[in-house]
Design a protein around this motif. Structure first.
Motif, PDB file in Angstrom:
ATOM      1  N   ASN A  74       0.778  -1.218  -0.064  1.00 59.29           N
ATOM      2  CA  ASN A  74      -0.084   0.047   0.017  1.00 59.29           C
ATOM      3  C   ASN A  74       0.958   0.959   0.082  1.00 59.29           C
ATOM      4  N   LEU A  75       0.647   2.268  -0.918  1.00 59.70           N
ATOM      5  CA  LEU A  75       1.279   3.456  -0.816  1.00 59.70           C
ATOM      6  C   LEU A  75       0.963   4.331  -0.008  1.00 59.70           C
ATOM      7  N   SER A  87     -15.057  -4.748  -4.445  1.00 62.23           N
ATOM      8  CA  SER A  87     -15.627  -3.671  -5.323  1.00 62.23           C
ATOM      9  C   SER A  87     -14.610  -3.482  -6.512  1.00 62.23           C
ATOM     10  N   HIS A  88     -13.477  -3.093  -6.130  1.00 62.04           N
ATOM     11  CA  HIS A  88     -12.469  -2.666  -7.060  1.00 62.04           C
ATOM     12  C   HIS A  88     -11.922  -4.140  -7.786  1.00 62.04           C
ATOM     13  N   ASP A  89     -11.593  -4.857  -6.779  1.00 60.92           N
ATOM     14  CA  ASP A  89     -10.849  -6.138  -7.114  1.00 60.92           C
ATOM     15  C   ASP A  89     -11.641  -7.295  -6.970  1.00 60.92           C
ATOM     16  N   ASP A  90     -12.375  -7.884  -7.669  1.00 59.85           N
ATOM     17  CA  ASP A  90     -12.535  -7.659  -9.113  1.00 59.85           C
ATOM     18  C   ASP A  90     -14.053  -7.295  -9.390  1.00 59.85           C
ATOM     19  N   GLY A  91     -14.811  -7.002  -8.690  1.00 61.20           N
ATOM     20  CA  GLY A  91     -16.052  -6.774  -9.058  1.00 61.20           C
ATOM     21  C   GLY A  91     -16.412  -5.893 -10.264  1.00 61.20           C
ATOM     22  N   ALA A  92     -15.576  -4.782 -10.059  1.00 65.78           N
ATOM     23  CA  ALA A  92     -15.593  -3.883 -11.271  1.00 65.78           C
ATOM     24  C   ALA A  92     -15.263  -4.281 -12.505  1.00 65.78           C
ATOM     25  N   GLY A  93     -14.117  -5.173 -12.630  1.00 63.25           N
ATOM     26  CA  GLY A  93     -13.826  -5.694 -13.973  1.00 63.25           C
ATOM     27  C   GLY A  93     -15.068  -6.846 -14.414  1.00 63.25           C
ATOM     28  N   CYS A  94     -15.633  -7.452 -13.608  1.00 68.36           N
ATOM     29  CA  CYS A  94     -16.576  -8.307 -14.004  1.00 68.36           C
ATOM     30  C   CYS A  94     -18.028  -7.760 -14.500  1.00 68.36           C
ATOM     31  N   GLY A 107      -9.180  -2.210 -11.058  1.00 74.39           N
ATOM     32  CA  GLY A 107      -9.958  -1.244 -10.396  1.00 74.39           C
ATOM     33  C   GLY A 107     -10.952  -0.564 -11.271  1.00 74.39           C
ATOM     34  N   GLY A 108     -11.969  -0.096 -10.828  1.00 74.10           N
ATOM     35  CA  GLY A 108     -13.139   0.513 -11.703  1.00 74.10           C
ATOM     36  C   GLY A 108     -12.628   2.004 -11.578  1.00 74.10           C
ATOM     37  N   SER A 155      -4.209   4.364 -11.814  1.00 75.46           N
ATOM     38  CA  SER A 155      -3.705   3.343 -10.628  1.00 75.46           C
ATOM     39  C   SER A 155      -3.329   4.174  -9.478  1.00 75.46           C
ATOM     40  N   GLN A 156      -3.162   5.228  -9.494  1.00 67.97           N
ATOM     41  CA  GLN A 156      -2.923   6.012  -8.062  1.00 67.97           C
ATOM     42  C   GLN A 156      -3.368   5.505  -6.946  1.00 67.97           C
ATOM     43  N   ARG A 157      -4.747   5.288  -7.135  1.00 69.87           N
ATOM     44  CA  ARG A 157      -5.499   4.812  -5.904  1.00 69.87           C
ATOM     45  C   ARG A 157      -5.894   3.451  -5.503  1.00 69.87           C
ATOM     46  N   TYR A 158      -5.346   2.809  -6.721  1.00 71.96           N
ATOM     47  CA  TYR A 158      -5.838   1.334  -6.506  1.00 71.96           C
ATOM     48  C   TYR A 158      -5.520   0.488  -5.288  1.00 71.96           C
ATOM     49  N   PHE A 159      -4.178   0.934  -5.101  1.00 70.49           N
ATOM     50  CA  PHE A 159      -3.452  -0.118  -3.974  1.00 70.49           C
ATOM     51  C   PHE A 159      -3.836   0.474  -2.392  1.00 70.49           C
ATOM     52  N   ASP A 160      -4.682   1.701  -2.372  1.00 71.56           N
ATOM     53  CA  ASP A 160      -5.304   2.029  -1.182  1.00 71.56           C
ATOM     54  C   ASP A 160      -6.419   0.889  -0.679  1.00 71.56           C
ATOM     55  N   TYR A 161      -6.844   0.280  -1.501  1.00 72.30           N
ATOM     56  CA  TYR A 161      -8.008  -0.430  -1.346  1.00 72.30           C
ATOM     57  C   TYR A 161      -7.649  -2.095  -1.850  1.00 72.30           C
ATOM     58  N   HIS A 162      -6.719  -2.332  -2.450  1.00 73.62           N
ATOM     59  CA  HIS A 162      -6.494  -3.843  -3.105  1.00 73.62           C
ATOM     60  C   HIS A 162      -6.071  -4.512  -1.713  1.00 73.62           C
ATOM     61  N   HIS A 163      -6.926  -5.627  -2.016  1.00 72.38           N
ATOM     62  CA  HIS A 163      -7.106  -6.700  -0.724  1.00 72.38           C
ATOM     63  C   HIS A 163      -7.293  -6.351   0.590  1.00 72.38           C
ATOM     64  N   ALA A 164      -7.887  -5.238   0.822  1.00 71.55           N
ATOM     65  CA  ALA A 164      -7.997  -4.771   2.202  1.00 71.55           C
ATOM     66  C   ALA A 164      -9.516  -4.470   2.447  1.00 71.55           C
ATOM     67  N   GLU A 165      -9.818  -4.345   3.726  1.00 67.73           N
ATOM     68  CA  GLU A 165     -11.327  -4.221   4.398  1.00 67.73           C
ATOM     69  C   GLU A 165     -12.176  -2.922   3.777  1.00 67.73           C
ATOM     70  N   ASN A 166     -11.232  -2.019   3.235  1.00 67.00           N
ATOM     71  CA  ASN A 166     -12.008  -0.615   2.616  1.00 67.00           C
ATOM     72  C   ASN A 166     -12.216  -0.930   1.190  1.00 67.00           C
ATOM     73  N   ASP A 167     -11.950  -2.057   0.567  1.00 67.12           N
ATOM     74  CA  ASP A 167     -12.492  -2.249  -0.963  1.00 67.12           C
ATOM     75  C   ASP A 167     -13.689  -2.396  -0.890  1.00 67.12           C
TER      76      ASP A 167
END
Length: 464
Positions: free
Chosen positions: A203-204, A297-304, A363-364, A423-435
């Motif tokens: 996470n950045l 939601s972002h990983d990967d509901g959005a892509g679906c 992500g979406g 992609s700047q915000r993607y890893f704020d949520y990736h694999h975490a409770e706030n996705d």
């Protein structure tokens, strides 16, 4: 002179015909692409689909009840679109369960403790029932294990604290450069006698959300495996600072995860059959499974839902593809890639001819463009389409990776692609409770769907 005049006249006529056709063709493309964007922004269903996946079903870990609910829901929605065929493709997937919430603290002096935000890494073994408590040692990466050696590591908990590089503009590059400590850290540290592994979250941003993710033990005996967990970036910085002040700190953590036998799940597939070249298949997809933290939601509901939307937009705009357009919602990308592997295996067995595959798994967020795994010749053709996307601020067309699920499909002459959102915000949520659903912007999601549909339209129209 007469012959020369006739030749020049014929050449001039050919030039006129070429530019007339090219201009007409480009005008048709512009018109169809605008229809796709307009429909996505006014009649799209993706945001509502994502709302249901996220808020009515939730996290969809492979092998879970929620994953099966997602299979049933997305199949029913594809059925409602009036596609030519919708079906489920069975695939065996791993079933790992987190168990009761993890707990951790560090102890500076006996009885003086500070709690840590922590989560088990996917696939990890549990700690002993009473947890693990030991001196902790900080490393800047896996390569430092050999430098310290077994004498300094044995009997301790290893803390891998290599951060994502903030100077990398492409955040996926920053992720790739340090994710080995998450995936292989426990396996490598166990070779030096470590009791357990704690990893800084990928996470950045500095926050209090630990990020899970897959890890592996290779062929290591179950008895030799050690537990692994992630702590939040704030917790990692606090622990690192505290260790500098007191290297004798003890760390305690307890987790109750368990690996079960594989269970049956499914890839969800739907298609519009091509009108004139049905044997040529174009795939668009994302992965239906997610981690159990947050709702994916972002990983990967959005892509679906974006992939499902491509077929919906073709229906809405009345576009009838020449080639077969197939949406595939892959199961088990997160901790095994079983869905992508099974789809490719069945495709090979059936001798299907796939010419193109596009995946959305970043992500979406606002779409910026695409990356392509292709020959130089095919990429030159793809680049000629770039001006059609520039009015929509989609301008990033580069050679590069595509998507994990479609990777097993790769054959000579086939083109793979990946949607590339900001992609700047993607890893704020990736694999975490706030996705979670509230962090997906409706308009950004819809723009991504339209961009994907537009690219699929061009591939179908011009082929390779």
């Amino acid at each position: 002179m007469k012959n020369s005049y006739n030749v020049k006249s014929k050449l001039a006529l050919l030039v006129v015909i070429f530019f007339t056709y090219f201009g007409f063709s480009q005008s048709n493309d512009q018109e169809q692409i605008k229809k796709l964007y307009d429909a996505a922004l006014t009649q799209g269903k993706g945001y509502d689909w994502l709302n249901y996946l996220s808020n009515q079903i939730g996290g969809r870990l492979s092998g879970s009840i929620q994953a099966q609910q997602a299979v049933n829901y997305t199949k029913s929605q594809l059925d409602s679109l009036g596609l030519d065929k919708v079906w489920l493709q069975p695939v065996m997937v791993p079933k790992w369960v987190r168990g009761t919430p993890e707990f951790a603290y560090f102890e500076t002096t006996p009885g003086v403790t500070t709690n840590m935000a922590i989560c088990a890494l996917g696939g990890s073994v549990a700690t002993p029932p009473k947890g693990i408590k030991a001196n902790i040692i900080e490393l800047g990466g896996i390569e430092e294990l050999a430098t310290l050696g077994k004498d300094k590591i044995q009997g301790k908990i290893v803390f891998f604290n290599k951060p994502m590089d903030p100077t990398q503009i492409n955040t996926f590059n920053a992720y790739s450069n340090c994710v080995d400590q998450r995936y292989s850290g426990a396996l490598e540290a166990s070779k030096y006698g470590a009791l357990g592994v704690i990893v800084r979250s990928m996470n950045l941003r500095l926050d209090d959300f630990p990020h899970t993710g897959s890890m592996g033990y290779g062929e290591q005996s179950v008895d030799d495996r050690i537990p692994a967990a992630a702590i939040s970036t704030n917790a990692a910085d606090l622990l690192s600072t505290s260790l500098k002040l007191n290297p004798e700190i003890n760390f305690y953590f307890k987790q109750n995860c368990k690996q079960f036998e594989d269970v049956e799940s499914y890839n969800v597939i739907g298609e519009i059959r091509g009108s004139s070249k049905p044997e040529e298949i174009i795939v668009v997809g994302g992965h239906l499974d997610s981690w159990d933290l947050g709702d994916g939601s972002h990983d990967d509901g959005a892509g679906c839902v974006q992939s499902m939307e491509v077929l919906n937009l073709f229906k809405k705009t009345g576009f009838k593809p020449k080639r077969t357009i197939r949406v595939v919602l892959f199961m088990n990308e997160e901790n095994g890639l079983r869905g992508g592997t099974k789809y490719a295996e069945v495709a090979n067995t059936n001798k299907e001819k796939h010419i193109f595959a596009l995946e959305s798994d970043s992500g979406g967020f606002t779409p910026r463009g695409f990356t392509f795994d292709s020959s130089d010749k095919d990429f030159d053709k793809i680049k000629s389409w770039k001006p059609l996307f520039e009015p929509y601020l989609v301008h990033y067309f580069e050679k590069g990776g595509s998507g994990a699920d479609i990777g097993p499909l790769k054959k000579d002459g086939m083109v793979l692609a990946g949607l590339r959102p900001d992609s700047q915000r993607y890893f704020d949520y990736h694999h975490a409770e706030n996705d979670t659903f509230e962090h997906v912007n409706k308009r950004e999601l819809e723009l991504g769907s339209a961009s994907m549909a537009s690219l699929i339209y061009l591939v179908d129209t011009y082929g390779f």
